[in-house]
Write a protein that holds these residues in place. Structure first.
Motif, PDB file in Angstrom:
ATOM      1  N   PRO A  13       8.861   4.315   0.233  1.00 14.30           N
ATOM      2  CA  PRO A  13       7.806   3.885  -0.702  1.00 14.30           C
ATOM      3  C   PRO A  13       6.969   2.772  -0.082  1.00 14.30           C
ATOM      4  O   PRO A  13       7.430   2.062   0.806  1.00 14.30           O
ATOM      5  CB  PRO A  13       8.589   3.373  -1.910  1.00 14.30           C
ATOM      6  CG  PRO A  13       9.921   2.972  -1.357  1.00 14.30           C
ATOM      7  CD  PRO A  13      10.190   3.889  -0.192  1.00 14.30           C
ATOM      8  N   ASP A  14       5.726   2.649  -0.549  1.00  4.51           N
ATOM      9  CA  ASP A  14       4.860   1.579  -0.060  1.00  4.51           C
ATOM     10  C   ASP A  14       5.453   0.218  -0.400  1.00  4.51           C
ATOM     11  O   ASP A  14       5.553  -0.658   0.434  1.00  4.51           O
ATOM     12  CB  ASP A  14       3.462   1.702  -0.668  1.00  4.51           C
ATOM     13  CG  ASP A  14       2.734   2.932  -0.143  1.00  4.51           C
ATOM     14  OD1 ASP A  14       3.029   3.354   0.986  1.00  4.51           O
ATOM     15  OD2 ASP A  14       1.878   3.454  -0.867  1.00  4.51           O
ATOM     16  N   ARG A  15       5.856   0.046  -1.646  1.00  8.44           N
ATOM     17  CA  ARG A  15       6.476  -1.199  -2.104  1.00  8.44           C
ATOM     18  C   ARG A  15       7.422  -0.857  -3.243  1.00  8.44           C
ATOM     19  O   ARG A  15       7.232   0.084  -3.975  1.00  8.44           O
ATOM     20  CB  ARG A  15       5.437  -2.187  -2.616  1.00  8.44           C
ATOM     21  CG  ARG A  15       4.549  -2.717  -1.532  1.00  8.44           C
ATOM     22  CD  ARG A  15       3.571  -3.730  -2.136  1.00  8.44           C
ATOM     23  NE  ARG A  15       2.640  -4.155  -1.121  1.00  8.44           N
ATOM     24  CZ  ARG A  15       2.743  -5.293  -0.450  1.00  8.44           C
ATOM     25  NH1 ARG A  15       3.724  -6.113  -0.717  1.00  8.44           N
ATOM     26  NH2 ARG A  15       1.862  -5.616   0.461  1.00  8.44           N
TER      27      ARG A  15
END
Length: 109
Positions: A13-15
């Motif tokens: 995931p990105d964040r």
């Protein structure tokens, strides 16, 4: 490890936490992608704890442990046969693309 339903490969995931979910099905650890989680009762297909009925199971080192109540039981299946790279179509292309991103160069000669 790909999603056991559709075969999609997990990406980071990105964040924040991953939207992918883990479970145990037929005494094997599986992943469920976000797409397969929507609109389906995907948890019904997973193994359930024999003590409390929860699906919060993890499979490791020949045993299955329930994260809800702590029950541990032996795996009831035959040992898994190793998967050769040729059994995973597209994996070599994914590895080559990842190396290219990481190294910033074309990994092919």
């Amino acid at each position: 490890m790909p999603c056991y339903r559709c075969g999609a490969r997990q990406t980071d995931p990105d964040r924040g936490p991953s939207p992918w979910r883990r479970g145990v099905r037929a005494d094997r650890q599986v992943l469920i992608c976000p797409g397969c989680q929507h609109g389906r009762d995907w948890a019904r297909e997973l193994d359930h704890c024999t003590a409390c009925g929860a699906t919060m199971l993890v499979c490791r080192l020949g045993e299955v442990e329930c994260r809800a109540c702590g029950q541990v039981r032996a795996v009831e299946r035959a040992p898994e046969t190793p998967v050769s790279p040729s059994d995973s179509p597209g994996l070599s292309e994914e590895v080559a693309a990842a190396l290219s991103r990481l190294l910033g160069s074309d990994p092919t000669p």
